[in-house]
Design a protein around this motif. Structure first.
Motif, short mmCIF file in Angstrom:
data_model
loop_
_atom_site.label_atom_id
_atom_site.label_comp_id
_atom_site.label_asym_id
_atom_site.label_seq_id
_atom_site.Cartn_x
_atom_site.Cartn_y
_atom_site.Cartn_z
N LEU A 78 0.89 -1.47 -0.11
CA LEU A 78 0.01 0.06 0.36
C LEU A 78 0.87 0.95 0.29
O LEU A 78 0.51 2.28 0.78
CB LEU A 78 -1.00 0.43 1.07
CG LEU A 78 -1.83 -1.33 1.05
CD1 LEU A 78 -2.89 -0.65 3.09
CD2 LEU A 78 -2.98 -0.94 0.04
N LYS A 79 1.67 1.23 -0.60
CA LYS A 79 3.18 2.28 -0.75
C LYS A 79 2.92 3.46 -1.58
O LYS A 79 2.29 2.97 -2.69
CB LYS A 79 4.39 1.69 -1.42
CG LYS A 79 4.68 1.07 -0.16
CD LYS A 79 6.40 0.85 -1.03
CE LYS A 79 7.10 -0.15 0.71
NZ LYS A 79 8.38 -0.77 0.34
N LEU A 80 2.39 4.62 -0.94
CA LEU A 80 1.77 5.80 -1.93
C LEU A 80 3.09 6.40 -3.07
O LEU A 80 4.47 6.69 -2.09
CB LEU A 80 1.27 7.06 -1.28
CG LEU A 80 1.50 8.55 -1.99
CD1 LEU A 80 -0.38 7.96 -3.03
CD2 LEU A 80 0.82 9.16 -1.16
N SER A 81 3.33 5.92 -4.13
CA SER A 81 4.08 5.91 -5.26
C SER A 81 4.63 7.89 -5.80
O SER A 81 5.12 7.99 -6.35
CB SER A 81 4.93 5.33 -6.40
OG SER A 81 3.18 5.53 -7.07
N TYR A 82 3.14 8.20 -6.06
CA TYR A 82 3.01 9.87 -6.54
C TYR A 82 1.74 10.41 -5.81
O TYR A 82 0.74 9.85 -5.53
CB TYR A 82 2.33 9.07 -7.70
CG TYR A 82 1.98 10.81 -8.68
CD1 TYR A 82 0.71 10.39 -8.63
CD2 TYR A 82 3.71 11.60 -9.29
CE1 TYR A 82 0.66 12.66 -9.88
CE2 TYR A 82 2.92 12.42 -10.26
CZ TYR A 82 1.86 13.01 -10.42
OH TYR A 82 1.46 13.58 -10.96
N THR A 83 2.86 11.36 -5.59
CA THR A 83 1.26 13.20 -5.86
C THR A 83 1.57 13.89 -6.41
O THR A 83 2.50 14.52 -6.74
CB THR A 83 1.83 13.31 -4.35
OG1 THR A 83 3.40 14.14 -3.91
CG2 THR A 83 1.57 11.78 -2.86
N GLU A 84 -0.13 14.56 -6.49
CA GLU A 84 0.69 15.15 -7.26
C GLU A 84 1.29 17.45 -6.72
O GLU A 84 0.92 17.04 -5.19
CB GLU A 84 -1.21 16.42 -7.67
CG GLU A 84 -1.29 15.12 -8.70
CD GLU A 84 -3.39 16.08 -9.03
OE1 GLU A 84 -3.58 17.13 -8.19
OE2 GLU A 84 -3.39 14.46 -9.42
#
Length: 146
Positions: free
Chosen positions: A140-146
């Motif tokens: 559940l790793k977040l790899s991209y944000t705006e």
């Protein structure tokens, strides 16, 4: 005599091609013998991996659903600050949808992962025949944000 040699070469080539094609379609399982069981397990230990770069200040909300997310059958809900050190025990041979909700700079990001842990049997992958669980990793790793 020359025709027999050509036939033999064509036959050998066809056998090689068919063997290569059938072998490439199989998924080769590598058994971790330290994770083997003498009897098939009924539950599996799942560890949840989250991106700790985005969880330093806020907890990450984790939801576990039975089946598809759209079915809306919530099994567990809790918060994590870092990747889990305590395993989540769930029955095998079922499908689960995991979600992690990150809050980054006032915006919410939801990460999904679907797992369906199953028990496999390995007659010769280790010193003794054993059962092992496949599909027990939750990313559940977040790899991209705006």
């Amino acid at each position: 005599m020359e025709i027999n040699g050509i036939k033999r070469s064509v036959k050998t080539l066809l056998i090689f091609i068919l063997t290569t094609i059938s072998s490439s379609c199989e998924i080769l399982d590598i058994v971790d013998c330290s994770s083997c069981f003498d009897d098939p397990p009924n539950t599996v230990s799942l560890y949840i991996k989250i991106n700790e770069n985005y969880s330093n200040h806020d907890n990450v909300a984790i939801d576990i659903y039975d089946g598809d997310y759209e079915d809306n059958i919530l099994r567990y809900s809790f918060n994590l600050r870092g990747s889990s050190d305590t395993p989540i025990q769930l029955p095998v041979d079922k499908k689960y949808t995991f979600t992690a909700t990150y809050s980054v700079n006032g915006k919410s990001y939801i990460v999904f992962d679907i797992v369906a842990p199953t028990v496999k049997y390995s007659p010769d992958g280790c010193d003794n025949p054993c059962y092992y669980v496949q599909g027990d990793k939750v990313n559940l790793k977040l790899s991209y944000t705006e």
